[in-house]
Motif scaffolding. Structure first.
Motif, PDB file in Angstrom:
ATOM      1  N   LEU A 195       0.868  -1.122  -0.203  1.00  0.00           N
ATOM      2  CA  LEU A 195      -0.083   0.020   0.027  1.00  0.00           C
ATOM      3  C   LEU A 195       0.889   1.490   0.050  1.00  0.00           C
ATOM      4  O   LEU A 195       0.342   2.215  -0.619  1.00  0.00           O
ATOM      5  N   LEU A 196       1.926   1.187   0.856  1.00  0.00           N
ATOM      6  CA  LEU A 196       2.849   2.322   0.819  1.00  0.00           C
ATOM      7  C   LEU A 196       3.752   2.590  -0.481  1.00  0.00           C
ATOM      8  O   LEU A 196       3.900   3.714  -1.020  1.00  0.00           O
ATOM      9  N   VAL A 197       4.016   1.655  -1.138  1.00  0.00           N
ATOM     10  CA  VAL A 197       4.716   1.628  -2.313  1.00  0.00           C
ATOM     11  C   VAL A 197       3.769   2.094  -3.534  1.00  0.00           C
ATOM     12  O   VAL A 197       3.836   3.283  -4.427  1.00  0.00           O
ATOM     13  N   GLN A 198       2.289   1.608  -3.339  1.00  0.00           N
ATOM     14  CA  GLN A 198       1.280   2.257  -4.396  1.00  0.00           C
ATOM     15  C   GLN A 198       0.954   3.574  -4.221  1.00  0.00           C
ATOM     16  O   GLN A 198       0.804   4.346  -5.139  1.00  0.00           O
ATOM     17  N   LEU A 261      12.501   9.360   5.602  1.00  0.00           N
ATOM     18  CA  LEU A 261      11.275   8.371   5.774  1.00  0.00           C
ATOM     19  C   LEU A 261      10.199   8.956   5.184  1.00  0.00           C
ATOM     20  O   LEU A 261       9.832  10.118   5.760  1.00  0.00           O
ATOM     21  N   ASP A 262       9.340   8.432   4.297  1.00  0.00           N
ATOM     22  CA  ASP A 262       8.079   9.062   3.716  1.00  0.00           C
ATOM     23  C   ASP A 262       7.151   8.008   3.886  1.00  0.00           C
ATOM     24  O   ASP A 262       5.898   8.025   3.638  1.00  0.00           O
ATOM     25  N   GLY A 263       7.228   6.743   4.683  1.00  0.00           N
ATOM     26  CA  GLY A 263       6.463   5.817   4.953  1.00  0.00           C
ATOM     27  C   GLY A 263       6.882   4.884   5.926  1.00  0.00           C
ATOM     28  O   GLY A 263       8.035   4.555   6.101  1.00  0.00           O
ATOM     29  N   ILE A 264       6.082   4.277   6.851  1.00  0.00           N
ATOM     30  CA  ILE A 264       6.384   3.569   7.807  1.00  0.00           C
ATOM     31  C   ILE A 264       5.110   2.520   8.101  1.00  0.00           C
ATOM     32  O   ILE A 264       3.941   2.897   8.236  1.00  0.00           O
ATOM     33  N   VAL A 290       4.702  11.613   6.261  1.00  0.00           N
ATOM     34  CA  VAL A 290       4.927  10.568   6.463  1.00  0.00           C
ATOM     35  C   VAL A 290       3.489   9.396   6.322  1.00  0.00           C
ATOM     36  O   VAL A 290       2.717   9.857   7.317  1.00  0.00           O
ATOM     37  N   ALA A 291       3.483   8.594   5.614  1.00  0.00           N
ATOM     38  CA  ALA A 291       2.246   7.754   5.584  1.00  0.00           C
ATOM     39  C   ALA A 291       2.427   6.586   6.543  1.00  0.00           C
ATOM     40  O   ALA A 291       3.536   6.157   6.682  1.00  0.00           O
ATOM     41  N   ARG A 350      -8.133   3.965   6.235  1.00  0.00           N
ATOM     42  CA  ARG A 350      -8.374   4.877   7.158  1.00  0.00           C
ATOM     43  C   ARG A 350      -7.721   6.194   6.448  1.00  0.00           C
ATOM     44  O   ARG A 350      -6.898   6.240   5.370  1.00  0.00           O
ATOM     45  N   GLU A 351      -7.211   7.123   7.366  1.00  0.00           N
ATOM     46  CA  GLU A 351      -6.702   8.456   6.922  1.00  0.00           C
ATOM     47  C   GLU A 351      -5.238   8.455   7.128  1.00  0.00           C
ATOM     48  O   GLU A 351      -4.613   9.230   6.334  1.00  0.00           O
ATOM     49  N   SER A 352      -4.542   7.580   7.823  1.00  0.00           N
ATOM     50  CA  SER A 352      -2.994   7.621   7.956  1.00  0.00           C
ATOM     51  C   SER A 352      -2.254   7.198   6.528  1.00  0.00           C
ATOM     52  O   SER A 352      -1.144   7.334   6.632  1.00  0.00           O
ATOM     53  N   ALA A 353      -2.788   6.766   5.645  1.00  0.00           N
ATOM     54  CA  ALA A 353      -2.123   6.062   4.458  1.00  0.00           C
ATOM     55  C   ALA A 353      -3.120   6.164   3.416  1.00  0.00           C
ATOM     56  O   ALA A 353      -3.577   5.088   2.794  1.00  0.00           O
TER      57      ALA A 353
END
Length: 353
Positions: A195-198, A261-264, A290-291, A350-353
């Protein structure tokens, strides 16, 4: 009111005497069966005809008979109780929603069968030795195990005791010896990272769970696989203990070492809640800067700010299924070969990603 019956001179069954409890002999006499048949009917109905069973049931209701638990145990070799072993500190058991959902789900299955749940908190050391003595003496009919660690060696211990058992979550060692119910944590870890990659994240870190628990290692494996497929580096890893405090500490470590970092992807919602506080304190907007994804969906994720995109861990269904597997073993409905049941994970946006 407790009652006894007796026969009058004409052979008729009379009413109860005051202050006396009805006995098994009186149940048998009223039902017109032998004492042995009455005992079998009351204690499970083995080798009892439908007619005799109905007569005994009617006599029990009429007399208000209640079996003596100790005597019943001698007949059935059952205690009508199931142990839930949790090798974690008691303060965590009563605050973590994972355990709340587990307890509620196990008890839901047991209550309809009129079985008692016995909670056994057993950290390594004296507590564990005391718990194993308790199990060895067969004070319970079987045991469920949840939140187990490599050092517990509970799969080995329970297999050696030949005590019916089922694990909620795959044991990290000796999983071939016991029945267990789990979710596909590798797939769940992959789903979160994908999901973070997408979303377009190119520097993705993770807060992994403990390395001595299968859920921790499996979710990390799935995260690594997704980043490898995307051609992204997988070095940004910090480890937590599935608690908010652990998530906070790991998030600080990640940001100090990898400020870009832009995703965790976080291996539990509680740890993610801690990470969100650290990101907010550092001036990082979520998800703009950061997602973040979590894992579990047990009530924490919809109370964070922002609300948390997460991977659903079906712990309620898992705990219920493990309880049913255990009861089937106790009733002799399984041939002794360990059973594995794996539930698929799913993404909750939800909202965080």
């Amino acid at each position: 009111m407790a009652r006894v019956t007796s026969s009058d001179p004409n052979g008729q069954v009379q009413g109860p005497g005051p202050g006396q409890a009805p006995t098994l002999d009186e149940v048998a006499r009223l039902a017109g069966v032998s004492r042995a048949t009455a005992s079998r009917a009351i204690n499970g109905g083995n080798r009892v005809s439908a007619t005799a069973q109905a007569a005994v049931d009617a006599a029990v209701e009429s007399l208000g008979y209640s079996p003596n638990p100790a005597a019943r145990s001698l007949v059935t070799r059952r205690t009508d109780s199931i142990g839930l072993v949790v090798p974690e500190p008691d303060e965590r058991v009563f605050t973590d929603p994972f355990f709340v959902h587990t307890l509620r789900s196990v008890n839901r299955v047991l209550s309809v069968r009129d079985l008692q749940l016995v909670l056994l908190l057993a950290r390594p050391g004296d507590e564990e030795r005391r718990m194993l003595r308790y199990l060895r003496r067969r004070h319970i009919d079987g045991v469920l195990v949840v939140s187990h660690h490599r050092s517990d060696r509970l799969a080995d211990h329970l297999a050696a005791l030949a005590l019916p058992c089922a694990f909620v979550g795959r044991p990290i060692e000796s999983a071939d010896k016991v029945a267990y119910v789990d979710t596909d944590n590798v797939a769940g870890g992959r789903i979160a990272a994908e999901l973070l990659v997408q979303r377009g994240c190119t520097r993705i870190g993770t807060i992994a769970g403990p390395t001595d628990m299968a859920a921790g290692t499996d979710r990390l494996e799935g995260w690594r696989a997704a980043l490898s497929d995307a051609g992204l580096p997988d070095d940004a890893v910090a480890y937590g203990d599935f608690t908010e405090a652990g998530g906070e500490a790991a998030a600080r470590e990640l940001l100090a070492s990898y400020p870009d970092l832009d995703g965790i992807a976080v291996a539990s919602d509680l740890m993610a809640a801690g990470a969100l506080r650290v990101l907010a304190a550092a001036g990082k907007r979520v998800p703009e800067d950061v997602a973040v994804t979590g894992y579990d969906d047990l009530g924490v994720s919809d109370r964070t700010h922002p609300t948390l995109t997460t991977v659903r861990n079906p712990i309620g269904e898992m705990a219920e299924q493990a309880t049913r597997l255990l009861l089937e073993q106790i009733e002799g409905e399984r041939d002794g070969r360990p059973i594995r049941v794996i539930f698929p994970p799913s993404l909750v946006r939800r909202e965080s990603a």
